[in-house]
Design a protein around this motif. Sequence first.
Motif, short mmCIF file in Angstrom:
data_model
loop_
_atom_site.label_atom_id
_atom_site.label_comp_id
_atom_site.label_asym_id
_atom_site.label_seq_id
_atom_site.Cartn_x
_atom_site.Cartn_y
_atom_site.Cartn_z
N GLU A 117 0.82 -1.22 0.00
CA GLU A 117 0.00 0.00 0.00
C GLU A 117 0.85 1.27 0.00
O GLU A 117 0.43 2.30 -0.53
CB GLU A 117 -0.95 -0.01 1.20
N SER A 118 2.06 1.21 0.53
CA SER A 118 2.92 2.40 0.60
C SER A 118 3.37 2.88 -0.78
O SER A 118 3.86 4.00 -0.92
CB SER A 118 4.14 2.14 1.48
N ARG A 119 3.18 2.07 -1.80
CA ARG A 119 3.59 2.44 -3.16
C ARG A 119 2.46 3.09 -3.95
O ARG A 119 2.61 3.34 -5.15
CB ARG A 119 4.09 1.22 -3.90
N ILE A 120 1.36 3.36 -3.31
CA ILE A 120 0.19 3.90 -4.00
C ILE A 120 -0.09 5.32 -3.49
O ILE A 120 -0.12 5.56 -2.28
CB ILE A 120 -1.06 3.03 -3.73
N LYS A 121 -0.32 6.21 -4.43
CA LYS A 121 -0.74 7.59 -4.12
C LYS A 121 -2.00 7.86 -4.91
O LYS A 121 -2.04 7.66 -6.11
CB LYS A 121 0.35 8.60 -4.52
#
Length: 167
Positions: A160-164
Amino acid sequence: MDTIFTRRSVRKFSNKEVEPEKVEQMLKAAMQAPSAGNQQPWEFLVVTGRENLDALQPFGQYTQPLATATLAIIVICAEDRLKIPHMYQQDLGAATQNIMLEACELGLGSVWLGTAPVDARIEFIQKLYNLDSSKIPYSVIAIGYPEIADANRFIDRFDESRIKYIK
C-alpha cells in the motif's frame, strides 16, 4: 485473476516435454496482446530439443533455466510490421507476459530471460538462427513442467505504501 496472482518465475523444470497443443495455446495468448496502432510486430521462434536449448543458453548471463527447460519461445520484433516504431517494446512485453500467464494456466512454469535492449544478446540470437537484422529478438522465455509441484503459488506482493491517490 488466480493466474495473475499465482504465476511465478520458475527456473527448474522436469524432463517432461510440453505438448504441442499447449505450445499453440501459449502462442495464441501471445497474439491476443494489446498492440500500439494494432501493429502486432511479433514473430516467434519455438525452440525444443536438448541440443537446440543448449546452443541457445550462452546468449546471456542468467540463462541457467534453459539447462532444464524443454521449450523456449523467443519473441521477436519484425521491423517491417512497425507502424509506431518507438512502441514495439510495450507490444512485445505484453505478448511475453501473455505467454507466461497462459503457461501458468496450463500447469507449466516459465521465466523471462532478458534479451533486448542488450546488443550482444540480440546479435547472438540473430547469428544463432541466421536472422536478418530487421528481426530483433526481444525476449526468451524458458518453459517446462516445474520441478517443484507448487512452483506457481500465491505470494502477496501488495504494498500500500507504493500507492498515491490523486483526487
